[in-house]
Scaffold this motif. Structure first.
Motif, PDB file in Angstrom:
ATOM      1  N   SER A   1       0.850  -1.179   0.000  1.00  0.00           N
ATOM      2  CA  SER A   1       0.000   0.000   0.000  1.00  0.00           C
ATOM      3  C   SER A   1       0.889   1.234   0.000  1.00  0.00           C
ATOM      4  O   SER A   1       2.121   1.130   0.039  1.00  0.00           O
ATOM      5  N   THR A   2       0.255   2.397  -0.024  1.00  0.00           N
ATOM      6  CA  THR A   2       0.980   3.670  -0.036  1.00  0.00           C
ATOM      7  C   THR A   2       0.716   4.426   1.267  1.00  0.00           C
ATOM      8  O   THR A   2      -0.425   4.449   1.755  1.00  0.00           O
ATOM      9  N   VAL A   3       1.764   5.020   1.828  1.00  0.00           N
ATOM     10  CA  VAL A   3       1.619   5.776   3.071  1.00  0.00           C
ATOM     11  C   VAL A   3       0.824   7.054   2.781  1.00  0.00           C
ATOM     12  O   VAL A   3       1.238   7.887   1.967  1.00  0.00           O
ATOM     13  N   LYS A   4      -0.307   7.192   3.440  1.00  0.00           N
ATOM     14  CA  LYS A   4      -1.156   8.370   3.238  1.00  0.00           C
ATOM     15  C   LYS A   4      -0.788   9.496   4.194  1.00  0.00           C
ATOM     16  O   LYS A   4      -0.608  10.644   3.782  1.00  0.00           O
ATOM     17  N   THR A   5      -0.675   9.166   5.496  1.00  0.00           N
ATOM     18  CA  THR A   5      -0.274  10.175   6.488  1.00  0.00           C
ATOM     19  C   THR A   5       0.636   9.523   7.521  1.00  0.00           C
ATOM     20  O   THR A   5       0.632   8.295   7.703  1.00  0.00           O
ATOM     21  N   ILE A   6       1.419  10.362   8.190  1.00  0.00           N
ATOM     22  CA  ILE A   6       2.236   9.937   9.329  1.00  0.00           C
ATOM     23  C   ILE A   6       1.736  10.688  10.547  1.00  0.00           C
ATOM     24  O   ILE A   6       1.699  11.926  10.556  1.00  0.00           O
ATOM     25  N   GLU A   7       1.316   9.938  11.542  1.00  0.00           N
ATOM     26  CA  GLU A   7       0.694  10.530  12.729  1.00  0.00           C
ATOM     27  C   GLU A   7       1.637  10.457  13.929  1.00  0.00           C
ATOM     28  O   GLU A   7       2.383   9.493  14.086  1.00  0.00           O
ATOM     29  N   ARG A   8       1.574  11.495  14.775  1.00  0.00           N
ATOM     30  CA  ARG A   8       2.319  11.504  16.038  1.00  0.00           C
ATOM     31  C   ARG A   8       1.374  11.859  17.166  1.00  0.00           C
ATOM     32  O   ARG A   8       0.405  12.580  16.951  1.00  0.00           O
ATOM     33  N   TRP A   9       1.685  11.380  18.341  1.00  0.00           N
ATOM     34  CA  TRP A   9       0.845  11.678  19.489  1.00  0.00           C
ATOM     35  C   TRP A   9       1.220  13.048  20.062  1.00  0.00           C
ATOM     36  O   TRP A   9       2.398  13.345  20.266  1.00  0.00           O
TER      37      TRP A   9
ATOM     38  N   ALA B   1       1.271  15.834  18.681  1.00  0.00           N
ATOM     39  CA  ALA B   1       2.109  16.606  17.762  1.00  0.00           C
ATOM     40  C   ALA B   1       1.411  16.635  16.405  1.00  0.00           C
ATOM     41  O   ALA B   1       0.664  15.721  16.059  1.00  0.00           O
ATOM     42  N   PRO B   2       1.637  17.684  15.640  1.00  0.00           N
ATOM     43  CA  PRO B   2       1.008  17.764  14.318  1.00  0.00           C
ATOM     44  C   PRO B   2       1.577  16.716  13.367  1.00  0.00           C
ATOM     45  O   PRO B   2       2.717  16.255  13.548  1.00  0.00           O
TER      46      PRO B   2
ATOM     47  N   SER C   1       8.596   6.817  17.437  1.00  0.00           N
ATOM     48  CA  SER C   1       7.355   6.037  17.565  1.00  0.00           C
ATOM     49  C   SER C   1       6.239   6.822  16.889  1.00  0.00           C
ATOM     50  O   SER C   1       5.969   7.974  17.263  1.00  0.00           O
ATOM     51  N   ILE C   2       5.611   6.215  15.895  1.00  0.00           N
ATOM     52  CA  ILE C   2       4.633   6.927  15.062  1.00  0.00           C
ATOM     53  C   ILE C   2       3.455   6.018  14.742  1.00  0.00           C
ATOM     54  O   ILE C   2       3.422   4.837  15.118  1.00  0.00           O
ATOM     55  N   GLY C   3       2.497   6.584  14.028  1.00  0.00           N
ATOM     56  CA  GLY C   3       1.418   5.819  13.427  1.00  0.00           C
ATOM     57  C   GLY C   3       1.327   6.226  11.972  1.00  0.00           C
ATOM     58  O   GLY C   3       1.672   7.356  11.604  1.00  0.00           O
ATOM     59  N   ILE C   4       0.896   5.324  11.118  1.00  0.00           N
ATOM     60  CA  ILE C   4       0.696   5.673   9.707  1.00  0.00           C
ATOM     61  C   ILE C   4      -0.696   5.241   9.285  1.00  0.00           C
ATOM     62  O   ILE C   4      -1.279   4.312   9.837  1.00  0.00           O
TER      63      ILE C   4
END
Length: 452
Positions: free
Chosen positions: A266-274, A276-277, A287-290
């Motif tokens: 798949s393709t990474v759509k967004t990179i999320e942080r807790w 943090a923007p 440590s992130i979420g995608i």
């Protein structure tokens, strides 16, 4: 995070190991005191307790009291910043025994960048001293200072220190380890910890704190291929967030990633942080979420990588293993392997060699005795019930180390050794699920004799 000079947030993780009763707890307690890292009034409190009980105060008791309070999240900062110098902060990775040390280090729960190894000047080099050295080498810890403790019991004799240094240095060299420095100390009295000891005028080398501050911080493996093991999957609104820690390389929005060993892409759509923007990229250590542009089923244990540089995905691989279990690691029995966030059943396929970690001698056994005993190291081939994603440890460490669970106990661990592993490509549309690597027994010389 604030250091004594209020200017640096540099932090180094260290592990302190040593044979039982070689003075680890006394050393750590005195280190807290000499670096001004004790909670206010703690020393006086324990001294009064000892006085009431009619027993002498021991620095080791200070370590035990702090450990107890840390476990209850009282007094000690939950970030476990245990002591500091004017250069940086230090986190001590607690190593109460072989088993906990191995579990913490191999799983990456607490990766030490340097080690202090204590040896009792009176007792000298013991079997565990050699095992600890071997284990540090197996885990890839190269920054090691050896502290020859309890020099007061040997009247601070330079000859005794030189004898132990010579003996242990030869041993370490035989396993490919070059310690940074040997330092004579008497932890109980603070000799050569934070300041030079008047009892050892012959010593012109560094104090323990100077040696610590001379250790180098490791750079995160940002330039390696991406390895992003998935720890869990969360649902927020209509989004599915794949959470984990970037163990190697970097990841960007728009990257085409493959999840091993399922081989879904798949393709990474967004990179999320807790708290943090969102950001366009993340690198090793974060440590992130995608979220993904194309929704596919991904679960804990999957390892995300760029399509151009995937990990190996096999059910058989070579390894170097250190065994600590009470029962032998035996062929024919099923165990559980944990590698990054993956878990799978595994068994011994074959054992090439078993050695005693304290003597480096090859262990001889009868033909029908195929096992690895406690405190032994083996070069072997493991077979997993399902394919797992991995790398050779010397290439990418976080996905090249593992632990073995026997029942409910972490009983051993090791690193994946180089081998003739086929690497799957991800451009093909059809992928077989029942093919795994198997090493042939015929040598190139035998093949030439047969075929000419």
């Amino acid at each position: 995070m604030i250091t004594l000079n209020g200017s640096s947030s540099e932090q180094l993780k260290i592990v302190i190991v040593g044979h039982v009763d070689h003075g680890k707890s006394t050393f750590v307690g005195r280190l807290f005191h000499d670096t001004g890292s004790l909670p206010e009034g703690k020393l006086e409190q324990l001294q009064k307790v000892a006085e009431r009980r009619g027993v002498p105060f021991e620095w080791a008791n200070l370590m035990d009291a702090l450990q107890s309070e840390r476990d209850q999240n009282i007094t000690i900062d939950t970030a476990q910043i245990w002591f500091q110098t004017r250069k940086r902060q230090y986190v001590i990775i607690d190593a109460p025994g072989h088993k906990e040390f191995l579990k913490n280090m191999i799983t990456g729960a607490a990766n030490a960048e340097a080690a202090l190894l204590l040896i009792d000047a009176h007792e000298g080099v013991q079997e565990n001293s050699r095992r600890h050295g071997y284990l540090l080498n197996l885990l890839g810890i190269r920054q090691i200072a050896v502290l020859v403790n309890k020099m007061d019991l040997e009247n601070y004799a330079e000859s005794r220190f030189k004898h132990i240094e010579s003996e242990y240095r030869v041993w370490l060299k035989s396993i490919g380890v070059e310690p940074k420095v040997f330092i004579p100390i008497a932890a109980r009295h603070g000799d050569n910890l934070a300041s030079r000891s008047p009892e050892m005028p012959w010593w012109n080398g560094p104090t323990v704190l100077e040696a610590l501050d001379d250790f180098k911080l490791a750079e995160p493996p940002k330039d390696q291929p991406l390895r992003f093991p998935i720890q869990d999957v969360y649902r927020f609104d209509d989004r599915r967030i794949l959470a984990g820690r970037v163990e190697a390389g970097s990841i960007r929005v728009g990257d085409r990633v493959v999840f091993s060993p399922s081989n879904k892409t798949s393709t990474v759509k967004t990179i999320e942080r807790w708290n943090a923007p969102p950001a366009e990229s993340a690198s090793a250590g974060e440590s992130i979420g995608i979220t993904l542009a194309e929704q596919i089923f991904v679960e804990r244990g999957a390892v995300a990588a760029l399509e151009s540089a995937p990990p190996f995905e096999l059910s058989s691989f070579k390894a170097r293993l250190f065994w600590l279990g009470k029962q032998p690691f035996a062929k024919g029995k099923t165990y559980k392997i944990k590698l990054a966030t993956q878990e799978a059943d595994c068994r011994i396929e074959s054992i090439q060699k078993v050695i005693d970690a304290s003597t480096l001698e090859t262990v001889s056994r009868k033909e029908n005795e195929v096992f690895v005993g406690r405190h032994e190291v083996a070069e072997l081939t493991l077979h997993t019930r399902k394919p797992i994603a991995f790398d050779v440890h010397s290439d990418i460490a976080p996905t090249g180390r593992f632990v073995i669970v026997d029942g409910f106990e972490v009983s051993g661990g090791g690193i994946i050794a180089p081998g003739s592993y086929p690497r799957r490509t991800h451009s093909s549309t059809t992928k077989s699920t029942n093919i795994y690597w198997s090493e042939g027994k015929i040598t190139s010389g035998q093949r030439e004799l047969r075929n000419g």
